[in-house]
Design a protein around this motif. Structure first.
Motif, PDB file in Angstrom:
ATOM      1  N   VAL A 132       0.841  -1.201   0.000  1.00 56.03           N
ATOM      2  CA  VAL A 132       0.000   0.000   0.000  1.00 56.03           C
ATOM      3  C   VAL A 132       0.875   1.250   0.000  1.00 56.03           C
ATOM      4  CG1 VAL A 132      -1.633   1.334   1.390  1.00 56.03           C
ATOM      5  CG2 VAL A 132      -1.995  -1.101   1.042  1.00 56.03           C
ATOM      6  N   CYS A 150       0.999   3.997  -3.000  1.00 55.46           N
ATOM      7  CA  CYS A 150       0.693   5.416  -2.768  1.00 55.46           C
ATOM      8  C   CYS A 150       1.793   6.315  -3.315  1.00 55.46           C
ATOM      9  CB  CYS A 150       0.474   5.676  -1.282  1.00 55.46           C
ATOM     10  SG  CYS A 150      -1.063   4.999  -0.658  1.00 55.46           S
ATOM     11  N   CYS A 189      -8.674  -0.064  -3.554  1.00 51.11           N
ATOM     12  CA  CYS A 189      -8.707   0.488  -2.189  1.00 51.11           C
ATOM     13  C   CYS A 189      -9.744  -0.248  -1.344  1.00 51.11           C
ATOM     14  CB  CYS A 189      -9.013   1.979  -2.236  1.00 51.11           C
ATOM     15  SG  CYS A 189      -7.686   2.979  -2.905  1.00 51.11           S
TER      16      CYS A 189
END
Length: 114
Positions: A19, A23, A58
């Motif tokens: 994650v 990002c 997500c």
């Protein structure tokens, strides 16, 4: 802490690293100049299909974290705990979460429907 908890928390830590790296990559793509994003030759153009897929990813990550937290709590009592022996919790917090995540990716896939 029982060994089962560690077997659940290890993949979750790798998911957290994934994650964070995702990002960073998304932030770099979003910071590209508007002229590069507006050109048709730019391979990383973010259209609505890609944005829908990112939203689905997500949601999937959220589902996986919910499932991992449930599994950690479930295994904290060991293999004979109350939570691990209650089938309703397993069906809702484990199986249904995985099925929901799987169908979300199927319907949000950015490829053409043929």
């Amino acid at each position: 802490m029982p060994r089962g908890c560690l077997s659940v928390q290890t993949p979750v830590s790798f998911l957290a690293v994934y994650v964070l790296v995702s990002c960073v990559i998304l932030a770099r793509v979003a910071s590209q100049s508007q002229t590069a994003l507006a050109s048709a030759e730019y391979p990383g153009k973010m259209d609505t299909r890609i944005m829908n897929m990112l939203a689905a990813l997500c949601f999937n990550i959220l589902c996986l974290f919910i499932r991992a937290n449930y599994r950690t709590i479930e295994l904290s009592d060991g293999w004979n705990g109350r939570i691990i022996n209650t089938e309703v919790y397993f069906n809702v917090l484990d199986s249904a979460i995985v099925v929901l995540a799987m169908y979300t990716l199927n319907f949000a896939h950015p490829g053409p429907w043929s």
